[in-house]
Write an enzyme that holds these catalytic residues in place. Sequence first.
Site: not given
Ligand code: UD2
Length: 296
Positions: A69, A176, A179, A246
Amino acid sequence: DIPIDEDQKSTRLLYKQPSVLVGRTDVVAVTPWLAPIVWEGTFDPVLVDNIYKPMNLTIATTVFAIGKYVRFLQDFLETAEEHFMVGFHVRYYVFTDRPHDVPSVNLSQGRHLSVIQVPGSNRWQEISARRMEIIQTTIERQIRREADYIFCLDVDSKFHARWGSESLGRLVAVIHPGYYEQTRDRFPYERRPASTAYIPMDEGDYYYGGAMIGGFVEDVYTLTKVCRTRFEEDAGNSIEAAWQEESHLNRYLLYNKPSKVLSPEYLWQDFKAKTKEVKVIRFSGVIKNYAEVRPN
Ligand code: UD2
């Protein structure tokens, strides 16, 4: 001391007369507990800036860039410099396991970035969830001395338009984008009573996005502390909430109502076509290949 009206005479700010009859009618701009829901057209940016700028505020911004990331940091920071809290003191706190891969981005005056090394992880769920704990401990260690407000944001995102002082409040959450047209029983809340994030089918206000938590440093501190404790309690019972932190965030906000709610303009997703009520996309998640970017 100069009385306030004298002070305003010397600055003489001219702006459009507010109306009690004419405004946006296609969206709801206030919650039933009377918190504003911030949409384009419901605030005057010049006017709100004029209220907050003299307060000489510092806004902390936390962002996690763990593992692959880190690749999102450059666009995140460059676009934040263009659109996020322009004209305010901003302190970015970048949490990463790869400090050498943090790009150097030119920051405007009054803006500062610190890199804080944190461990990596093999589970994306853990990375996402541990954010609460790390934000909590970093507030204790330094942020509460260094900033007035804090915004905790997802890194795999970009700013596209103004995100300014209209978003400031005691406890701020974002709706969000996926939804907001659904009924509450369709929200992906945690539904198992065994979890401390449990929300019954007939409860719930909005589905809030985990990609943004904001507000006064102390209010966000309490939120992160409570969510962290509940997450750990669940882990002790071998349960992980449906959408990790979340889910805990949504549960917390149901019983601790936010004082300001940001419309989905403040959290869009690039794969989603703009809808008619969204006049401007301010911040949105980029399209990513989950399989490629996550540790597993
Ligand atoms: C959703 C939510 C996110 C979080 C997640 C929970 C929205 C738009 N997004 O996004 O906020 O609640 O679900 O499961 O509401 N990260 C890293 N390295 C990694 C994985 C994650 O740095 O390998 C950090 C990074 O800052 C990222 C955040 O964690 O922006 C959220 O992870 P995601 O982007 O994989 O989560 P996502 O897109 O499924």
